[in-house]
Design a protein around this motif. Structure first.
Motif, PDB file in Angstrom:
ATOM      1  N   THR A   1       3.567  -6.934   9.689  1.00 55.83           N
ATOM      2  CA  THR A   1       4.118  -8.228   9.290  1.00 55.83           C
ATOM      3  C   THR A   1       5.398  -8.568  10.038  1.00 55.83           C
ATOM      4  O   THR A   1       5.930  -9.667   9.890  1.00 55.83           O
ATOM      5  N   GLY A   2       5.924  -7.610  10.806  1.00 53.44           N
ATOM      6  CA  GLY A   2       7.177  -7.832  11.511  1.00 53.44           C
ATOM      7  C   GLY A   2       8.401  -7.663  10.637  1.00 53.44           C
ATOM      8  O   GLY A   2       9.524  -7.941  11.070  1.00 53.44           O
ATOM      9  N   GLY A   3       8.194  -7.187   9.413  1.00 58.56           N
ATOM     10  CA  GLY A   3       9.308  -6.950   8.501  1.00 58.56           C
ATOM     11  C   GLY A   3       9.167  -5.598   7.831  1.00 58.56           C
ATOM     12  O   GLY A   3       8.052  -5.147   7.556  1.00 58.56           O
ATOM     13  N   VAL A   4      10.296  -4.928   7.567  1.00 57.55           N
ATOM     14  CA  VAL A   4      10.270  -3.648   6.873  1.00 57.55           C
ATOM     15  C   VAL A   4      11.266  -3.692   5.722  1.00 57.55           C
ATOM     16  O   VAL A   4      12.430  -4.035   5.892  1.00 57.55           O
TER      17      VAL A   4
ATOM     18  N   ASP B   1       5.706  -2.193   4.899  1.00 54.17           N
ATOM     19  CA  ASP B   1       5.320  -3.247   5.839  1.00 54.17           C
ATOM     20  C   ASP B   1       5.200  -4.560   5.071  1.00 54.17           C
ATOM     21  O   ASP B   1       4.136  -4.899   4.557  1.00 54.17           O
ATOM     22  N   LEU B   2       6.319  -5.290   4.982  1.00 51.91           N
ATOM     23  CA  LEU B   2       6.308  -6.539   4.214  1.00 51.91           C
ATOM     24  C   LEU B   2       7.430  -7.458   4.667  1.00 51.91           C
ATOM     25  O   LEU B   2       8.603  -7.087   4.643  1.00 51.91           O
TER      26      LEU B   2
ATOM     27  N   ARG C   1      -2.019  -8.514  -3.675  1.00 51.47           N
ATOM     28  CA  ARG C   1      -3.480  -8.566  -3.646  1.00 51.47           C
ATOM     29  C   ARG C   1      -4.038  -8.200  -2.267  1.00 51.47           C
ATOM     30  O   ARG C   1      -5.020  -7.461  -2.154  1.00 51.47           O
ATOM     31  N   LYS C   2      -3.403  -8.723  -1.230  1.00 46.15           N
ATOM     32  CA  LYS C   2      -3.890  -8.499   0.129  1.00 46.15           C
ATOM     33  C   LYS C   2      -2.752  -8.054   1.039  1.00 46.15           C
ATOM     34  O   LYS C   2      -2.632  -8.492   2.178  1.00 46.15           O
ATOM     35  N   GLY C   3      -1.923  -7.175   0.512  1.00 45.04           N
ATOM     36  CA  GLY C   3      -0.795  -6.671   1.278  1.00 45.04           C
ATOM     37  C   GLY C   3      -1.201  -5.585   2.256  1.00 45.04           C
ATOM     38  O   GLY C   3      -2.359  -5.169   2.329  1.00 45.04           O
ATOM     39  N   SER C   4      -0.226  -5.111   3.014  1.00 45.40           N
ATOM     40  CA  SER C   4      -0.468  -4.057   3.993  1.00 45.40           C
ATOM     41  C   SER C   4      -0.873  -2.762   3.302  1.00 45.40           C
ATOM     42  O   SER C   4      -0.373  -2.422   2.231  1.00 45.40           O
ATOM     43  N   LYS C   5      -1.769  -2.024   3.937  1.00 45.21           N
ATOM     44  CA  LYS C   5      -2.209  -0.715   3.431  1.00 45.21           C
ATOM     45  C   LYS C   5      -1.519   0.425   4.179  1.00 45.21           C
ATOM     46  O   LYS C   5      -1.877   1.585   4.015  1.00 45.21           O
ATOM     47  N   GLY C   6      -0.538   0.060   5.022  1.00 48.30           N
ATOM     48  CA  GLY C   6       0.105   1.074   5.847  1.00 48.30           C
ATOM     49  C   GLY C   6       1.583   1.221   5.566  1.00 48.30           C
ATOM     50  O   GLY C   6       2.188   0.428   4.833  1.00 48.30           O
TER      51      GLY C   6
ATOM     52  N   VAL D   1       0.749  -1.224  -0.359  1.00 48.53           N
ATOM     53  CA  VAL D   1       1.435   0.064  -0.293  1.00 48.53           C
ATOM     54  C   VAL D   1       2.925  -0.251  -0.234  1.00 48.53           C
ATOM     55  O   VAL D   1       3.407  -0.809   0.743  1.00 48.53           O
ATOM     56  N   TRP D   2       3.651   0.107  -1.299  1.00 46.36           N
ATOM     57  CA  TRP D   2       5.060  -0.271  -1.421  1.00 46.36           C
ATOM     58  C   TRP D   2       5.969   0.950  -1.524  1.00 46.36           C
ATOM     59  O   TRP D   2       5.606   1.979  -2.095  1.00 46.36           O
TER      60      TRP D   2
END
Length: 353
Positions: free
Chosen positions: A86-89, A112-113, A125-130, A158-159
């Protein structure tokens, strides 16, 4: 009657003192053990955070060995920005090397958000899995950025990943928060599971074991787990504190284990006792000079971000007091703090101070 009452009082007092000693021992908080946490070789602290509107990695260095007074490094600019995902951490945590990598390697991992590109509902719901991973051998040069997928498509996100060296396993235990949707709902439009803490093992932050559930308090949602070794000077110690957020009630609490990361965890005071409400992202670290004192950062996410708390009885959910914020920067968000020796402190200050 008076003599009987006095005898009973003395007997009761003696029993209570004995019980207190037993309870303290069960939490692994002996005075002689806590005294080992003060280390004269440590010269300060490195803080790794993101800022509210800027999901990048920022470094803050303590003013000398003051655990609650920090200054921005790199003139307040990010140390680095992610180029993948997403270009954000968010939620960056610094992981000191364990085993053969101790003192030789460090990792930074994070969520990754970039919430500016999505919504909170979509992010779950459809966030990053990494999880993001960077590595360094000197705390200055951060290389090998990677975005490692750790969950399958049933996960919503994954948070807040963190990691700790597990001496019993000889590997890093990496943990994060996820919720899941049934395979019959591939678009994740229905009701998910509660949020639970998941984990996997790794030796290099590139290859991970199959993830499993670590903490499941359904129907309560649990996020933002962080684990602090109770005796960091003993690399084989099996005593730990773990702080986490009850996302359902919006509270943070602590549990203790003296039987390893997968041992029996005890929440002092019972299941309803908390450290603080209306906060998230706990980040805990030992005081370098005061034996037995732990500092705990709590993110007042609806206000000014991290505020420091402290306690000399860190296994308890009561007795935490707010520290002075005279030298504390505002606006710091969920991250981590690591103690550094004089060599690392000088290196960081020379490069970015």
């Amino acid at each position: 009657m008076r003599l009987f009452s006095l005898a009973l009082l003395v007997s009761t007092w003696a029993w209570a003192c004995s019980a207190l000693v037993i309870d303290t021992a069960s939490l692994g908080l002996h005075d002689n053990q806590l005294a080992q946490h003060a280390d004269p070789s440590l010269a300060g602290y490195l803080g790794v955070f993101f800022l509210g509107a800027d999901p990048y990695v920022y470094f803050y260095l303590s003013n000398g060995n003051n655990p609650i007074s920090f200054k921005a490094l790199n003139k307040g600019s990010p140390i680095f920005k992610p180029t993948k995902g997403t270009g954000g951490v968010r939620d960056p945590t610094i992981v000191p090397g364990g085993g053969s990598e101790a003192g030789k390697k460090w990792y930074i991992i994070g969520t990754d958000l970039n919430i500016g590109k999505t919504t909170w509902d979509a992010a779950q719901r459809k966030g990053s899995k990494g999880i993001f991973v960077w590595e360094s051998t000197d705390l200055i040069n951060w290389v090998n950025e990677s975005l490692v997928v750790v969950e399958d498509n049933t996960a919503g996100m994954v948070w807040a990943p963190e990691a700790i060296w597990d001496p019993a396993k000889g590997q890093y235990l990496v943990h994060w928060a996820s919720k899941f949707y049934p395979t019959s709902d591939p678009n994740h439009i229905g009701n998910p599971s509660s949020i639970r803490i998941r984990y996997a093992y790794t030796s290099d932050f590139r290859t991970f074991s199959t993830p499993q559930t670590y903490i499941d308090r359904s129907p309560t949602n649990i996020i933002d787990l962080t684990i602090l070794p109770l005796n960091p000077s003993n690399s084989s110690s099996q005593s730990f504190l773990r702080f986490m957020k009850d996302e359902t009630l919006k509270t943070v609490f602590v549990e203790t284990s003296t039987t390893g990361l997968f041992g029996t965890w005890t929440r002092a005071g019972g299941s309803s006792v908390i450290i603080q409400s209306g906060v998230e992202g706990p980040a805990a670290y030992w005081d370098n000079t005061t034996p037995g004192k732990v500092h705990l950062l709590l993110d007042f996410y609806g206000s000014d971000g991290y505020r420091p708390f402290e306690s000399s009885n860190p296994g308890s959910n009561s007795g935490w007091t707010q520290s002075s914020r005279t030298g504390w920067p505002t606006g710091l968000r969920h991250g981590s703090v690591m103690a550094v020796d004089q060599g690392l402190y000088g290196r960081l200050s020379s490069k970015w101070g």
